[in-house]
Design an enzyme around this catalytic site. Structure first.
Site, PDB file in Angstrom:
ATOM      1  CB  SER A  70      -0.861   0.013   1.269  1.00 12.00           C
ATOM      2  OG  SER A  70      -1.452   1.291   1.450  1.00 12.00           O
TER       3      SER A  70
ATOM      4  CE1 TYR B 176      -3.609  -1.948   5.090  1.00  7.08           C
ATOM      5  CE2 TYR B 176      -3.046   0.342   4.626  1.00  7.08           C
ATOM      6  CZ  TYR B 176      -3.451  -0.903   4.183  1.00  7.08           C
ATOM      7  OH  TYR B 176      -3.686  -1.116   2.849  1.00  7.08           O
TER       8      TYR B 176
END
Ligand SMILES: NC(=O)c1ccc[n+]([C@@H]2O[C@H](COP(=O)([O-])OP(=O)(O)OC[C@H]3O[C@@H](n4cnc5c(N)ncnc54)[C@H](OP(=O)(O)O)[C@@H]3O)[C@@H](O)[C@H]2O)c1
Length: 262
Positions: free
Chosen positions: A145, A158
């Site tokens: 990501s 995350y």
């Protein structure tokens, strides 16, 4: 009309988290190009829905209901698949996400961010690498990501897990390179998936603001991520390993410039 290629004819591909979103579009792409795809997720209904759609499109697919937090079960899926059909490609796509500010984040939620993104990806790469090194061919694509490369508020766990995944992938690529096994990372920016809509709480104003901050002024489509994943898994990328490919509408390349200077 777009030319249909069959780059994965006769190949076996595992895609994790393939019942919806980027994983499903990726599984559909591989199946359309001739692969037998093995797809897994926790929820049976959506997984079967995806399989029905793939078969209706003429593709070959097997399903496995699996929580990737169960690392032994994931390792077994990889080894059983290899024994039964062979294994040419693994895509580690699924992620578990626990957002929230650091001040109120429990250690349990911190660790959950790592459970699938880092731990299952590690186990998946380890098991697939052993098989692929033995057969002297194979490709692995891990889905990271932009949060793993740039900082933002409320996503520390995350982001840290995705950064770990990205760097782990580069190291794995080094260990596999001499054996004709390629391992690469795709870095999605904002992509229009159910998970992304949920993160924006379905609020069109939030989505509009997020998209205005992307150089291409829109979110990506799952099919656009799938195209990049298929490319890296295919012989078209036969000399590419250890690469990090952003598929983000320009977000990672962007230098912040105040709007007044436009
Ligand atoms: N969408 C974005 O904007 C965006 C941006 C950057 C990076 N990414 C990355 O791209 C990947 C795909 O994201 P996405 O937005 O398509 O959806 P996602 O919510 O991250 O993943 C959806 C898929 O993963 C499965 N899944 C989730 N947890 C699982 C678990 N513990 N075990 C097995 N399967 C599991 C889901 O099915 P079940 O819930 O039924 O298990 C579903 O099939 C992720 O790695 C994500 O971090 C996405």
């Amino acid at each position: 009309m777009k030319k249909v290629t069959r780059r994965f004819e006769g190949k076996t591909v595992i895609v994790t988290g393939a019942s919806y979103g980027i994983g499903r579009a990726t599984a559909e792409g591989f199946a359309r190009e001739g692969a037998h795809v093995v797809i897994c997720a926790r929820g049976r209904d959506k997984l079967e829905e995806a399989a029905v759609a793939i078969r209706a499109d003429g593709g070959q697919v097997s399903t496995e209901v699996l929580d990737l937090a169960d690392l032994e079960a994931f390792a077994k899926l990889i080894n059983d698949t290899a024994n039964q059909r062979g294994l040419d490609v693994l895509v580690n796509n699924a992620a578990v996400t626990r957002h929230g500010p650091i001040a109120t984040m429990s250690i349990d939620n911190w660790r959950k961010n790592f459970s699938v993104t880092a731990d299952a990806t590690f186990v998946g790469v380890r098991e697939a690498m052993k098989i692929m090194i033995g057969q002297r061919h194979g490709a692995i694509v891990n889905v990271s990501s932009t949060c793993g490369s740039r900082a933002a508020m409320g996503v520390a766990g995350y982001s840290a897990a995705k950064a770990a995944l990205t760097q782990f992938t580069s190291c794995a690529a080094m260990e596999a390179a001499a054996y004709n096994v390629r391992i690469n990372t795709v870095i999605p920016g904002s992509v229009d998936t159910p998970a992304n809509r949920a993160a924006a709480q379905g609020d069109p104003e939030v989505i509009k603001a997020l998209e205005a901050a992307i150089p291409m002024q829109r979110s990506g489509r799952p099919e656009e991520l799938a195209a990049a994943i298929l490319f890296l898994a295919s012989d078209d990328a036969s000399f590419i390993t250890g690469a990090e490919l952003p598929v983000d509408g320009g977000k990672l390349a962007q230098l912040y410039v105040p709007a007044v200077l436009k």
